[in-house]
Design a protein around this motif. Structure first.
Motif: not given
Length: 290
Positions: A191-208
């Motif tokens: 959950g913590h890692i997901q929160e950071y990923a969501d804040l950083y990516l802001a909808g961008h493709d995580p596969k970039d």
């Protein structure tokens, strides 16, 4: 590492509640990780490529090469000052000056702001140093990889070597350890890692590949040293990176310490393996620029 050392290292950190604001997390992180650097260390503000940074100078560390350090914090927290906690002992052990970057943070500055800042700073360093090595912890480890990928894309010379402490390399969050290590990790859950990923990516493709360098073609990158503890939800990010680097003909070394927490080299003086890890990292970086 004794049971007592392991317990002491784990007792220094504890999982925070999910959903806390970035500013609350930043304030807490900056207090916890305002660690003493030593009387031989001087921090001097500067800019690199228009990005704020700190020169991390240790008395006697006057080598020609430079350590370019990128701090951790999930792309949301942390600073050049917290990055100095590892940049300074690396400088002391290698005899090289270091610089720690204050790249922009999410959610105010989402992807690719951190990559843009790191690349701009790296280009600036290229103008004044023939030899550069790069290092980073957690998100900073992933950012170090992304910076090298962006430099390769732009046809720039690459660093001589990279040290990655518990790197976060996969923002798709595919690693099994995010779940299997969750109860064992004293600091993070999925959950913590997901929160950071969501804040950083802001909808961008995580596969970039600049967000998840684990997914990139790593061919041509310099030698890598990866250090990780087994008590980490990000364990697989490190293990899979080592495999992928080897598959792409990149020289790679991997240190895994059983029972050690996230970015365990911060535990200098508490865990024997923390000192050993920094000694190994210094030999690795120093050898690359000798």
């Amino acid at each position: 590492m004794s049971k007592e050392q392991r317990a002491a290292a784990r007792a220094m950190i504890a999982k925070g509640e999910l959903g806390r604001t970035p500013q609350v997390q930043r304030d807490e992180f900056n207090v916890i990780f305002d660690l003493p650097l030593g009387d031989d260390v001087t921090l001097t503000p500067r800019t690199l490529g228009g990005v704020p940074a700190l020169d991390v100078h240790v008395d006697g560390a006057d080598g020609d090469a430079v350590i370019f350090y990128l701090h951790g914090g999930g792309y949301v927290i942390g600073s050049a000052r917290t990055g100095a906690n590892l940049a300074a002992p690396l400088a002391r052990r290698t005899g090289l000056p270091a610089v720690s970057l204050d790249y922009r943070l999410a959610p105010e500055n989402p992807f690719p702001a951190a990559v843009d800042d790191a690349l701009a700073a790296y280009k600036d360093l290229l103008g004044s140093h023939d030899k550069i090595v790069i290092a980073g912890d957690s998100a900073g480890g992933g950012l170090a990889l992304a910076t090298m990928l962006a430099a390769r894309r732009d046809g720039l010379p690459l660093p001589a070597a990279a040290v990655l402490f518990s790197p976060w390399t996969d923002l798709t969050l595919s690693g099994a350890s995010l779940d299997t290590r969750g109860d064992y990790d004293p600091l993070f859950s999925r959950g913590h890692i997901q929160e950071y990923a969501d804040l950083y990516l802001a909808g961008h493709d995580p596969k970039d590949e600049l967000a998840s360098p684990l997914l990139a073609d790593l061919t041509g990158l310099p030698p890598l040293l990866i250090q990780v503890g087994s008590a980490e939800v990000l364990l697989d990010d490190a293990l899979q990176l080592a495999v992928r680097a080897a598959e792409h003909e990149v020289d790679v070394s991997l240190d895994v310490v059983a029972g050690a927490p996230h970015v365990y080299p911060l535990n200098v003086g508490i865990m024997d393996e923390a000192d050993e890890a920094l000694d190994h990292a210094a030999r690795f970086l120093g050898g690359a620029v000798a």
